[in-house]
Design a protein around this motif. Structure first.
Motif, PDB file in Angstrom:
ATOM      1  N   SER A 198       0.811  -1.220   0.000  1.00  0.00           N
ATOM      2  CA  SER A 198       0.000   0.000   0.000  1.00  0.00           C
ATOM      3  C   SER A 198       0.847   1.274   0.000  1.00  0.00           C
ATOM      4  O   SER A 198       0.313   2.368  -0.181  1.00  0.00           O
ATOM      5  CB  SER A 198      -0.925   0.016   1.223  1.00  0.00           C
ATOM      6  OG  SER A 198      -0.172  -0.052   2.417  1.00  0.00           O
ATOM      7  N   LYS A 201       0.742   3.574  -3.158  1.00  0.00           N
ATOM      8  CA  LYS A 201      -0.562   4.224  -3.303  1.00  0.00           C
ATOM      9  C   LYS A 201      -0.678   5.421  -2.352  1.00  0.00           C
ATOM     10  O   LYS A 201      -1.124   6.504  -2.750  1.00  0.00           O
ATOM     11  CB  LYS A 201      -1.674   3.215  -3.006  1.00  0.00           C
ATOM     12  CG  LYS A 201      -3.078   3.782  -3.061  1.00  0.00           C
ATOM     13  CD  LYS A 201      -4.115   2.712  -2.751  1.00  0.00           C
ATOM     14  CE  LYS A 201      -3.963   2.206  -1.333  1.00  0.00           C
ATOM     15  NZ  LYS A 201      -5.005   1.198  -0.986  1.00  0.00           N
ATOM     16  N   ASN A 264      -9.543   4.661   6.594  1.00  0.00           N
ATOM     17  CA  ASN A 264     -10.494   4.860   5.492  1.00  0.00           C
ATOM     18  C   ASN A 264      -9.995   5.932   4.521  1.00  0.00           C
ATOM     19  O   ASN A 264     -10.129   5.786   3.296  1.00  0.00           O
ATOM     20  CB  ASN A 264     -11.874   5.248   6.034  1.00  0.00           C
ATOM     21  CG  ASN A 264     -12.576   4.113   6.725  1.00  0.00           C
ATOM     22  OD1 ASN A 264     -12.271   2.952   6.463  1.00  0.00           O
ATOM     23  ND2 ASN A 264     -13.506   4.419   7.599  1.00  0.00           N
ATOM     24  N   HIS A 265      -9.437   6.998   5.075  1.00  0.00           N
ATOM     25  CA  HIS A 265      -8.931   8.090   4.229  1.00  0.00           C
ATOM     26  C   HIS A 265      -7.839   7.582   3.286  1.00  0.00           C
ATOM     27  O   HIS A 265      -7.820   7.928   2.100  1.00  0.00           O
ATOM     28  CB  HIS A 265      -8.404   9.218   5.099  1.00  0.00           C
ATOM     29  CG  HIS A 265      -7.744  10.308   4.311  1.00  0.00           C
ATOM     30  ND1 HIS A 265      -8.449  11.234   3.563  1.00  0.00           N
ATOM     31  CD2 HIS A 265      -6.418  10.622   4.131  1.00  0.00           C
ATOM     32  CE1 HIS A 265      -7.607  12.078   2.971  1.00  0.00           C
ATOM     33  NE2 HIS A 265      -6.369  11.711   3.305  1.00  0.00           N
ATOM     34  N   TYR A 266      -6.926   6.789   3.828  1.00  0.00           N
ATOM     35  CA  TYR A 266      -5.810   6.293   3.027  1.00  0.00           C
ATOM     36  C   TYR A 266      -6.124   4.968   2.327  1.00  0.00           C
ATOM     37  O   TYR A 266      -5.255   4.381   1.679  1.00  0.00           O
ATOM     38  CB  TYR A 266      -4.568   6.125   3.900  1.00  0.00           C
ATOM     39  CG  TYR A 266      -3.963   7.452   4.321  1.00  0.00           C
ATOM     40  CD1 TYR A 266      -3.252   8.219   3.422  1.00  0.00           C
ATOM     41  CD2 TYR A 266      -4.136   7.934   5.616  1.00  0.00           C
ATOM     42  CE1 TYR A 266      -2.708   9.443   3.797  1.00  0.00           C
ATOM     43  CE2 TYR A 266      -3.587   9.149   5.997  1.00  0.00           C
ATOM     44  CZ  TYR A 266      -2.881   9.896   5.077  1.00  0.00           C
ATOM     45  OH  TYR A 266      -2.348  11.113   5.452  1.00  0.00           O
ATOM     46  N   LYS A 267      -7.368   4.504   2.508  1.00  0.00           N
ATOM     47  CA  LYS A 267      -7.820   3.266   1.867  1.00  0.00           C
ATOM     48  C   LYS A 267      -6.927   2.083   2.245  1.00  0.00           C
ATOM     49  O   LYS A 267      -6.498   1.304   1.379  1.00  0.00           O
ATOM     50  CB  LYS A 267      -7.895   3.443   0.344  1.00  0.00           C
ATOM     51  CG  LYS A 267      -8.886   4.531  -0.082  1.00  0.00           C
ATOM     52  CD  LYS A 267      -8.899   4.701  -1.600  1.00  0.00           C
ATOM     53  CE  LYS A 267      -9.974   5.677  -2.040  1.00  0.00           C
ATOM     54  NZ  LYS A 267      -9.829   7.037  -1.452  1.00  0.00           N
TER      55      LYS A 267
END
Length: 268
Positions: A198, A201, A264-267
């Motif tokens: 991650s 991303k 959630n913000h950074y998925k």
């Protein structure tokens, strides 16, 4: 009284340059700093001195020059800093040490150098430029957050230690602003060698946020307003509403719920 004398570290670009230009236009005598003066031969916005916040000799020389020329030093703005991203597991300790030497030890060196003159004057103002990111642990920016958070805590201690000398100390935490910080930031490798899929991303999100961010003139305006105050607060923030609101949420929400918001913000 003569116009105030201001020293801005990291003054040749980005936030520091914006602060220097803004204050110069409002009648301050501004000295900025750069690590390599030879690369700034065309710089005309305000006076530049060669100074590296990781080198005590250059600090002592620059401060002594200002005091000799002006007879005083009214405001120090500790702006010089570096970025760093990466999984903490995969970030070399040498790079972590370099970051702290610039972002934390550097401002301490500057403060130690200017305090004797400010104590002699019985007044002075020090503004430490920290970061909204310094108030929370962010994925793949943990080292940067830690270095800026540490500077914020030192600000609190220094205010109490220097109160008897008439010296004011505060910190200003910007959110994301459009600067060239990404170009000079250390990035742990985000290619196939990393175990953290991650990371690339999130790194792209971080860079996009900087590219689309506000003009750093907003930080300069906030610095100016702080200088005009007779009794500055301990901490100030500058940035878009959501970035400042995130600090309010951190204060009122349970830790795990706030962590979920970041995930959630950074998925992640």
């Amino acid at each position: 009284m003569d116009k105030k004398v201001v020293l801005v570290t990291g003054g040749s670009s980005g936030i520091g340059k914006s602060i220097g230009i803004y204050l110069t236009k409002r009648g301050f005598q501004v000295y900025g700093t750069t690590r390599n003066l030879d690369r700034q031969k065309d710089f005309k916005d305000f006076k530049l001195l060669e100074l590296d916040v990781t080198n005590n000799d250059t600090i002592t020389k620059a401060v002594a020059h200002i005091v000799k020329e002006e007879g005083r030093l009214d405001v120090l703005i500790n702006n010089a800093g570096v970025g760093i991203t990466g999984p903490i597991e995969e970030t070399p300790i040498d790079e972590i040490n370099k970051t702290f030497d610039t972002n934390f030890n550097g401002p301490i060196r500057m403060i130690q150098s200017v305090l004797p003159q400010m104590r002699l004057q019985k007044n002075g103002l020090i503004i430490n430029i920290t970061s909204i990111a310094g108030n929370m642990g962010l994925p793949y920016r943990g080292i940067y957050s830690a270095s800026k958070g540490a500077l914020g805590l030192v600000t609190e201690a220094l205010r109490m230690e220097t109160k008897e000398f008439g010296i004011q100390i505060t910190d200003l935490a910007p959110g994301d602003f459009a600067t060239n910080i990404a170009a000079g930031r250390y990035h742990a490798p985000s290619n196939s060698t990393t175990a953290y899929a991650s990371y690339s991303k999130v790194l792209a999100m971080i860079n996009d946020d900087v590219d689309a961010a506000q003009n750093p003139i907003e930080v300069a305006k906030k610095v100016y307003s702080i200088i005009l105050k007779t009794k500055p607060k301990v901490h100030y923030k500058v940035g878009v509403f959501l970035q400042k609101f995130s600090l309010f949420l951190k204060k009122i929400l349970p830790d795990t719920l706030y962590e979920r918001l970041l995930l959630n913000h950074y998925k992640l």
